[in-house]
Write a protein that holds these residues in place. Structure first.
Motif, PDB file in Angstrom:
ATOM      1  N   ASP A 227     -10.420  -4.921   6.251  1.00  0.00           N
ATOM      2  CA  ASP A 227     -10.414  -3.282   6.318  1.00  0.00           C
ATOM      3  C   ASP A 227     -11.652  -2.870   6.577  1.00  0.00           C
ATOM      4  O   ASP A 227     -12.475  -2.984   5.559  1.00  0.00           O
ATOM      5  CB  ASP A 227      -9.545  -2.616   5.353  1.00  0.00           C
TER       6      ASP A 227
ATOM      7  N   ASP B 261      -2.161  -5.362  -0.795  1.00  0.00           N
ATOM      8  CA  ASP B 261      -3.009  -4.512  -0.247  1.00  0.00           C
ATOM      9  C   ASP B 261      -4.114  -4.472  -1.206  1.00  0.00           C
ATOM     10  O   ASP B 261      -4.546  -5.333  -1.858  1.00  0.00           O
ATOM     11  CB  ASP B 261      -2.567  -3.225   0.435  1.00  0.00           C
ATOM     12  N   ASP B 262      -4.831  -3.300  -1.071  1.00  0.00           N
ATOM     13  CA  ASP B 262      -6.208  -2.893  -1.831  1.00  0.00           C
ATOM     14  C   ASP B 262      -5.637  -2.870  -3.261  1.00  0.00           C
ATOM     15  O   ASP B 262      -4.646  -2.703  -3.799  1.00  0.00           O
ATOM     16  CB  ASP B 262      -6.614  -1.606  -1.632  1.00  0.00           C
TER      17      ASP B 262
ATOM     18  N   CYS C 169      -8.414  -4.089  10.558  1.00  0.00           N
ATOM     19  CA  CYS C 169      -8.001  -2.781   9.960  1.00  0.00           C
ATOM     20  C   CYS C 169      -9.498  -2.013  10.512  1.00  0.00           C
ATOM     21  O   CYS C 169     -10.176  -2.224   9.640  1.00  0.00           O
ATOM     22  CB  CYS C 169      -7.297  -2.712   8.748  1.00  0.00           C
TER      23      CYS C 169
ATOM     24  N   ARG D 237      -5.043  -2.482  13.810  1.00  0.00           N
ATOM     25  CA  ARG D 237      -4.682  -1.137  13.558  1.00  0.00           C
ATOM     26  C   ARG D 237      -5.103  -0.330  14.702  1.00  0.00           C
ATOM     27  O   ARG D 237      -6.535  -0.380  15.135  1.00  0.00           O
ATOM     28  CB  ARG D 237      -4.972  -0.523  12.183  1.00  0.00           C
TER      29      ARG D 237
ATOM     30  N   CYS E 136     -11.759   0.293   0.861  1.00  0.00           N
ATOM     31  CA  CYS E 136     -11.453   1.439   0.881  1.00  0.00           C
ATOM     32  C   CYS E 136     -10.979   2.411  -0.576  1.00  0.00           C
ATOM     33  O   CYS E 136     -11.523   3.457  -0.588  1.00  0.00           O
ATOM     34  CB  CYS E 136     -10.206   1.953   1.884  1.00  0.00           C
ATOM     35  N   GLY E 137     -10.389   1.227  -1.365  1.00  0.00           N
ATOM     36  CA  GLY E 137     -10.187   2.008  -2.511  1.00  0.00           C
ATOM     37  C   GLY E 137     -11.142   1.819  -3.603  1.00  0.00           C
ATOM     38  O   GLY E 137     -11.097   2.119  -4.883  1.00  0.00           O
TER      39      GLY E 137
ATOM     40  N   ASP F  52       0.235   1.070  12.248  1.00  0.00           N
ATOM     41  CA  ASP F  52       0.180   1.146  11.020  1.00  0.00           C
ATOM     42  C   ASP F  52       1.866   0.901  10.130  1.00  0.00           C
ATOM     43  O   ASP F  52       2.918   0.746  10.834  1.00  0.00           O
ATOM     44  CB  ASP F  52      -0.088   2.545  10.324  1.00  0.00           C
ATOM     45  N   MET F  53       2.022   0.897   8.929  1.00  0.00           N
ATOM     46  CA  MET F  53       2.986   0.247   8.110  1.00  0.00           C
ATOM     47  C   MET F  53       4.329   1.298   8.038  1.00  0.00           C
ATOM     48  O   MET F  53       3.969   2.405   8.301  1.00  0.00           O
ATOM     49  CB  MET F  53       2.713  -0.373   6.824  1.00  0.00           C
TER      50      MET F  53
ATOM     51  N   TRP G  58       0.778  -1.278  -0.113  1.00  0.00           N
ATOM     52  CA  TRP G  58      -0.065  -0.119  -0.061  1.00  0.00           C
ATOM     53  C   TRP G  58       0.876   1.500  -0.058  1.00  0.00           C
ATOM     54  O   TRP G  58       0.803   2.161  -0.815  1.00  0.00           O
ATOM     55  CB  TRP G  58      -1.073   0.067   1.165  1.00  0.00           C
TER      56      TRP G  58
HETATM   57  C1  GLA Z   1      -7.364   2.181   4.400  1.00  0.00           C
HETATM   58  C2  GLA Z   1      -6.245   1.553   5.273  1.00  0.00           C
HETATM   59  C3  GLA Z   1      -5.039   1.656   4.511  1.00  0.00           C
HETATM   60  C4  GLA Z   1      -5.102   0.686   3.080  1.00  0.00           C
HETATM   61  C5  GLA Z   1      -6.120   1.213   2.257  1.00  0.00           C
HETATM   62  C6  GLA Z   1      -6.556   0.725   1.150  1.00  0.00           C
HETATM   63  O1  GLA Z   1      -7.056   3.520   4.278  1.00  0.00           O
HETATM   64  O2  GLA Z   1      -6.000   2.076   6.635  1.00  0.00           O
HETATM   65  O3  GLA Z   1      -4.048   0.889   5.117  1.00  0.00           O
HETATM   66  O4  GLA Z   1      -5.190  -0.702   3.373  1.00  0.00           O
HETATM   67  O5  GLA Z   1      -7.304   1.380   2.814  1.00  0.00           O
HETATM   68  O6  GLA Z   1      -7.675   1.182   0.347  1.00  0.00           O
END
Ligand code: GLA
Length: 755
Positions: free
Chosen positions: A509, A427-428, A548, A568, A481-482, A603-604, A392
């Protein structure tokens, strides 16, 4: 304990600082006096609207921090200010005005005196109808430009700015501070690419060459550029340089910086003085490597304890650094498991419940290393915080199979696997987008994959073949989220797909599940995670579940009860000091909940080349801030998920993620989370208890000036120890005395172990 600030004064902010500016006529601050209304109405743009009953709001921190938690949707900000006529006469360049509104999370439409001015940082011509309102980049400084004769400006009168903000999830509103309106100056045409160009290590030096570009198509630039570098610990001036600037419109000139490698960061200031007296300044810091080179003889690194569930496929790769070829063996491996002598990968089927003490041996022509590994077959996974890579923070939704495979290969080729890095997580962005006309699922309800990932099962095999683990992402809601397809009402389909692809880790998430949940009660917050855990458990794999949902309902209090291994605790991180330190240093009340198999996730990582895709930039964290980031995340027992492009790893970033003594603090089998024991001025001392009876101690300087600090170990409550070790330098620094004095650079850290 005493805190003494050195008489060295360092400027606080990176980036541009305008010094010789007459504030009255050239620039008007707009960071105070805003009013706020948490609803939506087109009439809020009107200049004549009476906003006397609106509540005051700050624009340096988001609205969540001002009592508007969970405000999802629209809100308006308004501000009145005078624009003196005399300001127009000062406009020598005839380039008009610049309106800077700080950052806005997530989208903004701006109106000046009732007229639409722009959206998400893009200025529109007068009398343009606002386009469809969309969210913008939450982390972008919003800047709007107006010609001096723009009909929307009222010279010599009161002006009104109205900002409509939309926030679909997470924190929201105007933030970042520094809002102002000012005359456009020469500096606005300078493209100074120092930030975009990392230093390279060259022999005993660090060097960089970048361009200074005149972006104006009609104005020439002349003046001088002075470069000065100074050690942040020693205070020593290291280099000084002066260059003439003579740039025609559109022209560029190279700027070189060359410094000797040092045991400290140097602060570099680039000061531009234009012929007309206008000045601007940029700041930079040089990287420095503390991690000693990896020995050529074998050394076994990484977690010394590993949890798996009985009867499921088992995969554990011995992390061992040293020259190859290397051979591996394991004595007393339980039945059903075998070790590959060439790779050190242990596979098979997890034996019946129990604790198995195994002795691992790694050999090469330089020597031999032996270490114990405890395999615990039971209900718990992730007995130490997961370490890996996630797509991500670098690629965002521009991720594809090639980029994921490149990361996996780089884990092996750059030796990261030898230091315990194991997960490769998508990720997304692998699903079909919600807005696409294409089917999202097949007739049996199985999720379909977009064309960037031709074959997930093959990808899983490729990752496993390298001795690594495979992670994936979804949302319990209809959309991620995306905006990609989520798992809602197809949880078992998805869990089955993951199992068939060889998935080892799922980040789940919340996002659009907001629309599904009845309320924000703990039962509703838990529900989607219970459903997915159940679905995952029907399969035949160990799948780590990463919750998440940004810490809602104090997730650390119940994350374990829904079968999560990590959760998270915050909104999304970004690569700034404010974001990283704001998140990292606030992980306090959740500390008691961290333990083997249960981790708070702040978080990352935001080191290396990041950017949320497709375009990447070097992290905006300075070198000392990056040492702080890694030290703090290790002390916090935080999951370590690298978020950068691994094909562009420079020696400095590599030094951050291959220091086995620092990583051992993170992977410590006791699984405690550090807590702050001292907060004195800008100094914070965090202590983490370790399984060997020792303690890891991080002395952080959150201030903008170098500081001296004397730690009193007695006051810290650290158990009696024999020696003190500097973990980044992997060096003993003497027997433990009651007190230890140290000097810490701005935003830097000294990481010690007392044993
Ligand atoms: C959220 C999460 C992020 C990532 C995005 C992907 O914002 O917190 O870490 O996974 O969604 O859309």
């Amino acid at each position: 304990m005493t805190l003494k600030i050195l008489p060295l004064v360092f400027l606080a902010v990176a980036g541009i600082t305008l010094s010789a500016q007459k504030p009255s006529l050239r620039q008007i601050p707009l960071d105070q006096g805003w009013v706020f209304n948490p609803s939506d109405n087109p009439a809020f743009a009107d200049a004549g609207l009476n906003d006397g009953t609106w509540r005051p709001i700050k624009v340096n921190v988001n609205w969540d921090e001002q009592g508007q938690e969970e405000l999802i949707g629209y809100a308006w900000y308004r501000l009145r200010f005078m624009l003196p006529k005399g300001m127009r006469d000062e406009d020598k360049l005839k380039e008009g005005l610049l309106l800077a509104l700080g950052k806005i999370d997530d989208g903004d439409q701006v109106f000046l005196n009732g007229e639409f001015l722009g959206q998400n940082g893009r200025t529109f011509a007068p009398e343009t109808e606002p386009p469809e309102f969309k969210t913008g980049p939450w982390d972008l400084e919003r800047v709007y430009r107006l010609a001096a004769d723009d009909p929307r400006i009222k010279w010599g009168q009161e002006n009104l700015i109205a900002v409509r903000v939309v926030n679909p999830n997470g924190a929201g509103g105007m933030y970042g501070g520094g809002q102002h309106i000012r005359l456009v100056g020469l500096k606005d045409f300078v493209d100074f690419q120092a930030d975009m160009t990392p230093f390279t290590f060259y022999g005993n030096e660090v060097v960089k060459t970048f361009d200074m570009i005149n972006r104006s198509d009609k104005i020439a630039m002349s003046g001088t550029l002075s470069i000065e570098a100074k050690g942040l610990i020693s205070g020593k001036k290291v280099t000084q340089n002066r260059k003439t600037i003579d740039l025609a419109p559109g022209e560029k000139m190279p700027v070189n910086v060359r410094l000797g490698q040092r045991d400290e960061a140097c602060e570099i200031s680039y000061q531009i003085v234009f012929k007309d007296g206008e000045t601007c300044e940029y700041r930079d810091e040089s990287p420095y490597i503390l991690t000693p080179p990896v020995p050529s003889s074998p050394r076994i690194n990484g977690a010394a304890v590993f949890g798996a569930k009985p009867d499921k496929p088992f995969l554990y790769t011995v992390a061992a650094s040293g020259d190859r070829p290397m051979t591996f063996s394991a004595s007393e491996l339980p039945d059903g498991l075998t070790i590959d002598a060439q790779t050190g990968v242990i596979t098979g089927i997890t034996p019946v419940r129990g604790t198995y003490k195994v002795k691992i041996t790694a050999k090469n022509i330089r020597g031999i290393a032996v270490r114990d590994l405890e395999i615990i077959s039971g209900d718990r996974l992730a007995l130490t915080p997961p370490m890996g890579w996630n797509s991500w923070n670098c690629w965002g939704t521009a991720v594809d199979e090639e980029k994921v495979v490149a990361s996996a290969k780089n884990f092996v080729e750059k030796g990261l696997r030898d230091h315990g890095w194991a997960y490769i997580n998508i990720d997304d962005g692998w699903q079909i987008a919600g807005r696409s006309p294409d089917p999202k699922r097949d007739s049996d309800g199985n999720i379909l994959i977009n064309n960037k990932f031709p074959d997930m099962a093959r990808l899983g095999r490729r990752i496993h073949d390298l001795g690594l683990k495979f992670g994936i992402y979804s949302s319990p809601g209809p959309l991620t989220c995306g905006g990609y397809t989520g798992s809602y009402q197809h949880e078992q389909n998805d869990a089955d797909s993951y199992a068939s692809w060889g998935v080892d880790f799922l980040k789940y998430d919340w996002c659009s599940y907001r629309r599904i949940a009845n309320d924000t009660s703990i039962a509703e917050l838990k529900k989607p995670y219970e459903v997915m855990r159940d679905a995952l458990d029907k399969g035949d794999r160990d799948i780590v579940l990463s919750l998440c949902q940004y810490g809602m309902g104090n997730v650390w209090e119940w994350g374990e009860s829904v079968g999560g291994q990590l959760w998270r605790t915050t909104h999304d991180i970004t690569d700034t000091w404010e974001s990283m330190s704001g998140i990292g240093f606030s992980q306090v009340s959740n500390a008691p909940y961290a333990k083997p198999g249960s981790w708070n996730d702040p978080d990352m990582l935001v080191i290396g080349w990041v950017g949320w895709g497709p375009n990447l930039h070097p992290t905006r964290l300075r070198p000392d801030e990056q040492y702080t980031h890694i030290s703090l995340w290790c002390l916090l027992s935080a999951p370590l998920l690298i978020g950068c492009d691994l094909t562009r790893l420079d020696p400095f970033t590599l030094n951050l993620i291959t220091n086995d003594e620092v990583l051992a603090v993170n992977q410590d089998a006791l699984g405690k989370q550090a807590t702050p024991k001292i907060k004195e001025g800008q100094i914070q001392v965090w202590v983490k208890e370790l399984h060997d009876g020792g303690s890891a101690v991080g002395i952080f300087n959150l201030g903008d000036e170098t500081a001296d600090f004397e730690v009193n170990f007695e006051t810290l409550g650290v158990k009696d120890g024999k020696k003190l070790r500097d973990l980044w330098r992997q060096k003993d620094i003497g027997p433990l005395n009651k007190k230890h004095s140290t000097r810490i650079s701005p935003h830097g850290v000294v990481l010690l172990k007392v044993i």
